[in-house]
Write a protein that holds these residues in place. Structure first.
Motif, PDB file in Angstrom:
ATOM      1  N   ILE A 466     -37.701  35.621-131.257  1.00 48.19           N
ATOM      2  CA  ILE A 466     -36.769  36.635-131.760  1.00 48.19           C
ATOM      3  C   ILE A 466     -35.777  37.002-130.658  1.00 48.19           C
ATOM      4  CG2 ILE A 466     -36.553  38.908-132.830  1.00 48.19           C
ATOM      5  CD1 ILE A 466     -38.164  36.903-134.477  1.00 48.19           C
ATOM      6  N   GLN A 520     -39.512  44.317-139.122  1.00 46.29           N
ATOM      7  CA  GLN A 520     -39.218  42.973-139.625  1.00 46.29           C
ATOM      8  C   GLN A 520     -40.522  42.259-139.973  1.00 46.29           C
ATOM      9  OE1 GLN A 520     -37.012  40.551-136.874  1.00 46.29           O
ATOM     10  NE2 GLN A 520     -36.378  39.091-138.434  1.00 46.29           N
ATOM     11  N   SER A 526     -41.639  31.242-136.780  1.00 44.84           N
ATOM     12  CA  SER A 526     -40.254  31.473-137.189  1.00 44.84           C
ATOM     13  C   SER A 526     -39.398  31.865-135.992  1.00 44.84           C
ATOM     14  CB  SER A 526     -40.187  32.575-138.253  1.00 44.84           C
ATOM     15  OG  SER A 526     -40.707  33.783-137.734  1.00 44.84           O
ATOM     16  N   TYR A 528     -35.618  34.064-135.309  1.00 47.64           N
ATOM     17  CA  TYR A 528     -34.542  34.851-135.905  1.00 47.64           C
ATOM     18  C   TYR A 528     -33.577  35.337-134.838  1.00 47.64           C
ATOM     19  CZ  TYR A 528     -37.087  35.264-140.360  1.00 47.64           C
ATOM     20  OH  TYR A 528     -37.716  35.008-141.550  1.00 47.64           O
ATOM     21  N   ASN A 530     -31.363  38.605-134.742  1.00 46.41           N
ATOM     22  CA  ASN A 530     -31.090  39.868-135.418  1.00 46.41           C
ATOM     23  C   ASN A 530     -29.761  40.414-134.914  1.00 46.41           C
ATOM     24  OD1 ASN A 530     -33.515  39.849-136.884  1.00 46.41           O
ATOM     25  ND2 ASN A 530     -34.641  40.748-135.171  1.00 46.41           N
ATOM     26  N   PRO A 548     -30.840  40.156-140.111  1.00 47.01           N
ATOM     27  CA  PRO A 548     -31.628  39.043-139.556  1.00 47.01           C
ATOM     28  C   PRO A 548     -31.051  37.703-140.013  1.00 47.01           C
ATOM     29  CG  PRO A 548     -33.018  40.628-140.757  1.00 47.01           C
ATOM     30  CD  PRO A 548     -31.597  40.887-141.136  1.00 47.01           C
ATOM     31  N   MET A 550     -31.911  33.731-139.925  1.00 46.03           N
ATOM     32  CA  MET A 550     -33.017  32.814-139.665  1.00 46.03           C
ATOM     33  C   MET A 550     -32.527  31.559-138.939  1.00 46.03           C
ATOM     34  SD  MET A 550     -35.634  30.976-142.361  1.00 46.03           S
ATOM     35  CE  MET A 550     -36.191  32.544-143.024  1.00 46.03           C
ATOM     36  N   SER A 553     -37.192  28.526-140.043  1.00 42.89           N
ATOM     37  CA  SER A 553     -37.996  29.149-141.092  1.00 42.89           C
ATOM     38  C   SER A 553     -39.465  29.196-140.692  1.00 42.89           C
ATOM     39  CB  SER A 553     -37.842  28.382-142.406  1.00 42.89           C
ATOM     40  OG  SER A 553     -38.293  27.054-142.250  1.00 42.89           O
TER      41      SER A 553
END
Length: 704
Positions: A466, A520, A526, A528, A530, A548, A550, A553
């Protein structure tokens, strides 16, 4: 022989064996707990790719099964079992401690970013630790069970057999608990300056258990029955075989008469009983030749299958690591009595000729089926994984932070849905302006953000985690749990931070102390970005404006799909390993069980070496193809083994040895022949040996 001294007992059992059982439980917890997260340590802490992590993992496993020969020779020839266990346990514990220390990232994290700055130091320390562990665990492996058997008097055969059953249970209990606990410990976050996966704790607890194992064993020192070393039968075996080969080579001329068996060329130096015993062992060792292929597949549960689980959805467990390794010891405890008391008797009632060697063939076939299942699951996983660039290709995702502007090569109101792949540099124009050439690094994933102030682009290489893009007007600080994204200046991107599965809460704060909580929902694997937009404002609904995007996935193929392959592999182990040891011990003289044990452990070592060769030599780009390759190789070996088994004739070692003890059997002694003493067992039932240590050794080494 001197009679064994009578030690204190409780319920008819020597008190000393309780120290040995506790020692074995702690040692097996230490070993299997460390090994449960070892390949993940290689990949995520040391930063090695899957192939190299697999190579080092199986090199370590091979060493663990080569060193028992050294331990057995040292114990039987020089130090004795007790001192060998003590000295090598100290080496073992030191290795575990060194490995745990090597996983402390703060030691070399001078810039306090959570990543070691001197990876060479950590790699060197971990390799020293693993070498010491391999020497320790392998060296004590052939000693502990035999030392436990030495504690019993000759008339305590029943108690000795029960002890080995408890000993075997302690092995599986330690294995089961450790494979559950250490992944949970790894999932914790620890660190002085920067929090990350707690490998020091995952390795530290097994290290502490090994220290406990050593202390417990030493505490019982005064109660043990200790036998002096009396020479090693493996050394005698090797010398006898070596002399026969050399003597045959010296008499290779046709002028010398042929002998019935090539081992008969050892008669000039060794007695005929020893030669006959060596012949019996060699017959079994010949059947061992195809067996390493089974272990090549079996031991990949801790490497390839664990790595496969990291690309799957594990939302049915507490941690981000597949718990399915725990299925193996559970199924062993369940399937062994089911096989012995239900399956095999049913087959016998059907009058099927299901001999021991046929059972082993079935076990190999089940292992091959397990890898076919793994290959099919890998095909499903591959369909869900992102397509990363290769060679001269590069990928880029565009994020448009300019309201109302058109971005070419695609019209982007906010962000491109996926990464775009470019094999060559491309022209990029923003808002109708002049195009300018973009040349991206080969085999890289990048993000281009279009900012309002100067319409320029900057690049960030992608990763699985993230990050936050601060499009607001001033600096923001973002944290999640104990982890921090740091201070993100306006119109800039944060570093990637690993965040666990679930619904983490991100706290966004400005310099004035205003706070916004953004929740989230995250799956497994995954990634992301943001985006905090220019319109972001602190308040009750502040999180609603955060977008967010992606990058990768979440894993969608569920870990539960691995259950069939684990079941098939464990069923194969029960049918193959348990039966194989029973067969080998029933077909060899009682004084050479250690030779067969060494040969059995060598098949495990060579199996891991096969994995090294295939992982390095096979240039297969697809993992599913490697799984199918291993399954195919085992099927071929399975056919070869079944042919070898077809021509094998069962013997009775005790009857053959008795011939050489009879004064009127000179002719049979000279021939060393098995022809008149073959005992064919059509139902595969093995005669129980009066020496219960034979059964005990089998049980204790089933889970190695």
């Amino acid at each position: 022989e001197k009679p064994k001294k009578k030690s204190a007992s409780i319920f008819g059992y020597p008190i000393s064996i309780f120290f040995i059982v506790v020692n074995e439980f702690c040692e097996r917890f230490s070993y299997y707990g460390m090994r449960a997260v070892l390949v993940l340590y290689f990949k995520y802490f040391l930063g090695w790719d899957d192939d190299f992590a697999t190579t080092i993992y199986h090199t370590f496993a091979a060493l663990c099964y080569l060193t028992p020969i050294l331990g057995a020779i040292v114990a039987d020839s020089w130090l004795g079992k007790f001192k060998t266990i003590i000295y090598l346990s100290i080496v073992y514990a030191a290795g575990q401690v060194i490995l745990a220390v090597s996983a402390i990232h703060d030691i070399t994290d001078t810039d306090r970013d959570g990543t070691p700055d001197n990876m060479t130091f950590h790699i060197s320390l971990s390799m020293v630790g693993l070498l010491l562990i391999a020497l320790g665990t392998g060296g004590i492996k052939p000693c502990v069970a035999a030392f436990g058997g030495d504690q019993f008097q000759d008339h305590q055969e029943k108690q000795r057999g029960t002890f080995f059953s408890i000993f075997y249970l302690s092995i599986n209990a330690g294995s089961l608990l450790s494979t559950i606990i250490t992944p949970v410990l790894r999932a914790q976050e620890c660190g002085i300056h920067k929090q990350r996966e707690c490998y020091p704790l995952a390795f530290g607890v097994p290290a502490a258990l090994m220290v406990v194992a050593l202390i417990v064993f030493i505490v019982g020192s005064g109660m043990y029955t200790k036998t002096a070393p009396q020479g090693n039968i493996m050394v005698k075996f090797c010398r006898c075989v070596g002399f026969a080969i050399k003597n045959r080579f010296r008499h290779r001329s046709s002028a010398y008469p042929k002998r019935e068996h090539w081992m008969d060329w050892a008669e000039e130096k060794y007695d005929k009983l020893l030669i006959a015993q060596v012949k019996m062992v060699l017959k079994v060792l010949f059947l061992y030749i195809p067996l390493p292929m089974f272990w090549a597949l079996f031991d990949q549960q801790g490497s390839r299958w664990t790595l496969q689980a990291t690309t799957m959805n594990g939302d049915f467990v507490m941690t981000d690591l597949s718990p399915l390794q725990t299925i193996n010891p559970i199924l062993i405890l369940v399937l062994v009595p089911i096989m012995d008391s239900l399956i095999y008797p049913l087959i016998a009632k059907c009058n099927l000729n299901f001999t021991a060697l046929k059972r082993m063939t079935v076990g190999m076939f089940l292992a091959a089926l397990a890898f076919v299942c793994a290959g099919l699951i890998q095909l499903q996983i591959d369909e869900t994984l992102p397509k990363f660039p290769s060679g001269a290709e590069a990928q880029v995702k565009f994020i448009n932070m300019i309201e109302g502007e058109a971005v070419n090569p695609s019209l982007l109101p906010q962000a491109s849905a996926d990464y775009l792949t470019f094999a060559e540099p491309f022209n990029l124009s923003v808002g109708g302006g002049a195009p300018y050439l973009q040349d991206l690094p080969d085999a890289s994933r990048n993000t281009i953000i279009f900012r309002k102030d100067d319409n320029l682009a900057f690049f960030c290489k992608g990763a699985n985690s993230i990050r936050f893009l601060n499009g607001w007007t001033s600096k923001l600080n973002v944290t999640v749990g104990e982890s921090s994204f740091g201070d993100i200046v306006a119109n800039n991107m944060s570093v990637y931070v690993s965040v666990g599965q679930g619904e983490p809460q991100f706290k966004i704060m400005d310099a004035s102390g205003n706070e916004c909580v953004f929740t989230q929902s995250l799956g497994f694997g995954s990634s992301y970005t943001n985006v905090i937009p220019p319109t972001f404002a602190f308040g009750e609904n502040c999180a609603a404006s955060i977008r967010p995007i992606m990058d990768i996935s979440p894993n969608s193929v569920h870990m539960a799909l691995q259950i069939p392959q684990y079941f098939l592999m464990t069923a194969g182990e029960v049918v193959f390993s348990v039966t194989g040891l029973e067969f080998a011990y029933s077909q060899a003289p009682s004084n050479m069980k250690s030779v067969l044990q060494a040969g059995w452990l060598l098949t495990v070592a060579f199996g891991n070496i096969i994995v090294l060769i295939v992982a390095e030599a096979a240039t297969l780009e697809e993992q599913w193809a490697e799984y199918i390759l291993f399954a195919s190789l085992l099927v071929v070996v399975c056919v070869i083994f079944s042919v070898m088994a077809y021509f094998y004739t069962y013997i009775d070692p005790m009857k053959i040895e008795a011939q050489f003890a009879h004064p009127d059997s000179d002719e049979l002694k000279r021939k060393g022949s098995f022809d008149k003493n073959k005992v064919h067992d059509p139902h595969g039932k093995q005669r129980k040996d009066s020496d219960s240590s034979r059964e005990g050794d089998r049980a204790a080494e089933t889970k190695m």
